[in-house]
Scaffold this motif. Structure first.
Motif, PDB file in Angstrom:
ATOM      1  N   LEU A 141     -15.124  -2.963  22.444  1.00 32.46           N
ATOM      2  CA  LEU A 141     -15.588  -2.450  21.100  1.00 32.46           C
ATOM      3  C   LEU A 141     -16.515  -3.144  20.213  1.00 32.46           C
ATOM      4  O   LEU A 141     -17.173  -2.720  19.224  1.00 32.46           O
ATOM      5  CB  LEU A 141     -14.270  -2.257  20.154  1.00 32.46           C
TER       6      LEU A 141
ATOM      7  N   PHE B 152     -16.785   5.290  18.002  1.00 36.82           N
ATOM      8  CA  PHE B 152     -17.658   4.855  18.887  1.00 36.82           C
ATOM      9  C   PHE B 152     -17.739   5.260  20.064  1.00 36.82           C
ATOM     10  O   PHE B 152     -18.679   5.501  21.039  1.00 36.82           O
ATOM     11  CB  PHE B 152     -17.611   3.287  19.006  1.00 36.82           C
TER      12      PHE B 152
ATOM     13  N   PHE C 127     -19.830  -2.222  13.173  1.00 37.12           N
ATOM     14  CA  PHE C 127     -18.299  -2.505  13.348  1.00 37.12           C
ATOM     15  C   PHE C 127     -17.935  -3.190  12.223  1.00 37.12           C
ATOM     16  O   PHE C 127     -16.640  -2.862  11.416  1.00 37.12           O
ATOM     17  CB  PHE C 127     -17.865  -3.395  14.447  1.00 37.12           C
TER      18      PHE C 127
ATOM     19  N   ALA D  78     -11.824   2.505  15.745  1.00 31.18           N
ATOM     20  CA  ALA D  78     -13.091   2.438  16.642  1.00 31.18           C
ATOM     21  C   ALA D  78     -13.557   3.195  17.665  1.00 31.18           C
ATOM     22  O   ALA D  78     -14.590   3.530  17.965  1.00 31.18           O
ATOM     23  CB  ALA D  78     -13.049   0.848  16.852  1.00 31.18           C
TER      24      ALA D  78
ATOM     25  N   LEU E  28     -17.219  -0.520   9.598  1.00 34.24           N
ATOM     26  CA  LEU E  28     -15.930   0.464   9.879  1.00 34.24           C
ATOM     27  C   LEU E  28     -14.604  -0.467   9.518  1.00 34.24           C
ATOM     28  O   LEU E  28     -13.594  -0.092   9.276  1.00 34.24           O
ATOM     29  CB  LEU E  28     -15.874   0.425  11.434  1.00 34.24           C
TER      30      LEU E  28
ATOM     31  N   CYS F 224     -11.895   1.097   7.009  1.00 28.68           N
ATOM     32  CA  CYS F 224     -10.428   1.042   7.645  1.00 28.68           C
ATOM     33  C   CYS F 224      -9.540   0.283   6.776  1.00 28.68           C
ATOM     34  O   CYS F 224      -8.488   0.749   6.485  1.00 28.68           O
ATOM     35  CB  CYS F 224     -10.097   0.572   9.120  1.00 28.68           C
TER      36      CYS F 224
ATOM     37  N   SER G 165     -21.743   6.009  12.871  1.00 30.18           N
ATOM     38  CA  SER G 165     -20.522   5.126  12.459  1.00 30.18           C
ATOM     39  C   SER G 165     -20.789   3.999  11.773  1.00 30.18           C
ATOM     40  O   SER G 165     -20.012   3.134  11.412  1.00 30.18           O
ATOM     41  CB  SER G 165     -19.664   4.752  13.629  1.00 30.18           C
TER      42      SER G 165
END
Length: 462
Positions: free
Chosen positions: A68, A108, A121, A104, A124, A128, A118
């Motif tokens: 990820l 993704f 990371f 994730a 994200l 979150c 999105s």
């Protein structure tokens, strides 16, 4: 990405693609070397996770192993992860990282737009954290020696390693012996890339693959988040699923160093003849790793040894692996099991048969109404090795009728005794119809899952 260093390597790769029915096209794909998995980044990451509490480090490793994010992205998040741990402590950090991984994957993997819609990371992660609300779990008073425990899982494929959990897992004798150290044990299973069992393929040297991939891990252990785990043992049922136990070194409540060697040494005393047969030796050790429920304590004076019942020639053993128990003791066992809701809440009567593990013995116990008090009678065929563990462990309590399964040898015996073939044909036709009808309603689907015990395999609750 594979890099072929010569034209001969490229020819080998093309041959492998044809053998595995993998489509291979020619196209130009620009490559940018960014060093996302450079050794210096890996060294920095390993030095960091080695200092983190093990349960938190496991969740970080799970994110990396799922592809990820890469090492550079993980190191960029270091400060924020450490702040979360400092402000909210361990349990919150673990649950947040699990939530982050699930989000994730959704962002993704499972959306058509993928990363483009999105963001990064890091973005994200911030989203979150702003929106995350941990689930409030109802706390139950539970003896750490009993019931289930939260088990960490590792899945090994031919090319990768995936980390999952913790998931509730039924306990066993060894796990109960080390309360507070359950996260030092790993449940490791070996599967194909599709997460199905390995299957024989005549185009692949299966023996060499098992020796190099599986054998190397069993012999040398695995490293997870800066911790080294060694192969410990297996249970007979788990071995059919290609699952085994690994353990890392830790110190018990008394400060003693515990590792795979000391755990095996503490299981019991094995004779020299058994040690010369690895298969039997492993089977005996596996008795301590059978998923069981702890029940009542049995004093040595409550255990009696009674000879097996055999035919006059001594060839056939009619009580192989089957002992007896008094009704009073059976009621006490059932009372303990029902108090932990392991038994059926609707069953008012006690079971007349138990599948058990006691010291170095294994097998079945059936109620003998001729016995009184608290007494267990073991057969010599049940005693496999010497051990000191006076808690009666219950692998299964037969509190309701179970399905009876025919196998090929038993069908042959019945046919030789005069049962017509049409009887078995009707049974087979009925089974096929039940399986087909299970797709037509939720009720029939649930019934099929319950009858064949498939719910646990798919993590479906009752």
């Amino acid at each position: 990405r594979f890099v072929c260093r010569s034209s001969s390597d490229l020819r080998i790769f093309r041959d492998l693609c044809r053998a595995s029915h993998t489509k291979l096209d020619d196209f130009v794909y620009p490559v940018e070397r960014r060093g996302l998995f450079a050794q210096r980044l890996r060294d920095r990451y390993n030095a960091w996770v080695s200092l983190l509490p093990w349960p938190v480090a496991f969740q970080l490793e799970a994110l990396l192993c799922s592809s990820l994010l890469d090492f550079r992205e993980m190191l960029d998040l270091r400060r924020r992860i450490e702040e979360i741990y400092r402000d909210h402590r361990q349990d919150y950090t673990i649950s947040f990282l699990q939530h982050l991984g699930a989000q994730a994957k959704t962002a993704f993997w499972y959306t058509e737009e993928g990363v483009a819609s999105s963001g990064t990371f890091s973005e994200l992660f911030d989203k979150c954290y702003r929106e995350y609300t941990p689930r409030v779990q109802k706390r139950r008073r539970r003896d750490p020696h009993l019931d289930t425990f939260n088990c960490l899982h590792v899945t090994i494929t031919p090319t990768s390693m995936h980390l999952q959990g913790p998931y509730p897992e039924r306990s066993n004798r060894v796990i109960r012996a080390y309360p507070g150290h359950h996260d030092s044990f790993l449940r490791v299973n070996f599967v194909d890339e599709t997460e199905l069992h390995f299957r024989f393929d005549r185009d692949i040297d299966g023996r060499s693959f098992i020796s190099r991939r599986v054998g190397a891990i069993l012999a040398n252990g695995i490293d997870v988040a800066g911790r080294h785990f060694d192969f410990l043992a297996y249970s007979q049922s788990a071995l059919r699923e290609h699952a085994v136990w690994f353990v890392k070194e830790f110190r018990d409540l008394d400060g003693n160093l515990v590792n795979a060697r000391s755990i095996i040494a503490g299981i019991g005393t094995f004779d020299s003849e058994l040690l010369r047969c690895p298969a039997r030796y492993g089977a005996r050790i596996s008795q301590a790793f059978t998923a069981t429920d702890s029940s009542v304590t049995i004093e040595p004076e409550e255990i009696f040894i009674q000879d097996d019942i055999k035919d006059p020639t001594g060839r056939w053993d009619f009580t192989d692996g089957v002992g007896t128990i008094t009704a009073e003791l059976a009621r006490d066992i059932w009372k303990v099991l029902r108090s932990r809701r392991r038994g059926s809440g609707r069953s008012q009567d006690y079971p007349r048969a138990f599948q058990i593990r006691l010291n170095g013995s294994k097998g079945m116990l059936s109620v003998d109404h001729r016995l009184t008090g608290r007494v267990i009678t073991l057969r010599p065929s049940m005693i496999k090795f010497e051990a000191q563990n006076n808690n009666l462990e219950i692998a299964r309590a037969f509190h309701k009728p179970g399905p009876f399964y025919l196998n090929r040898p038993f069908i042959m015996i019945l046919e030789s005794l005069g049962v017509p073939y049409e009887v078995f044909e009707d049974l087979q036709r009925s089974a096929v119809q039940q399986a087909q009808q299970s797709t037509r309603s939720l009720e029939s689907s649930a019934r099929l899952l319950e009858v064949y015990g498939l719910g646990a395999s798919y993590r479906l609750t009752s």
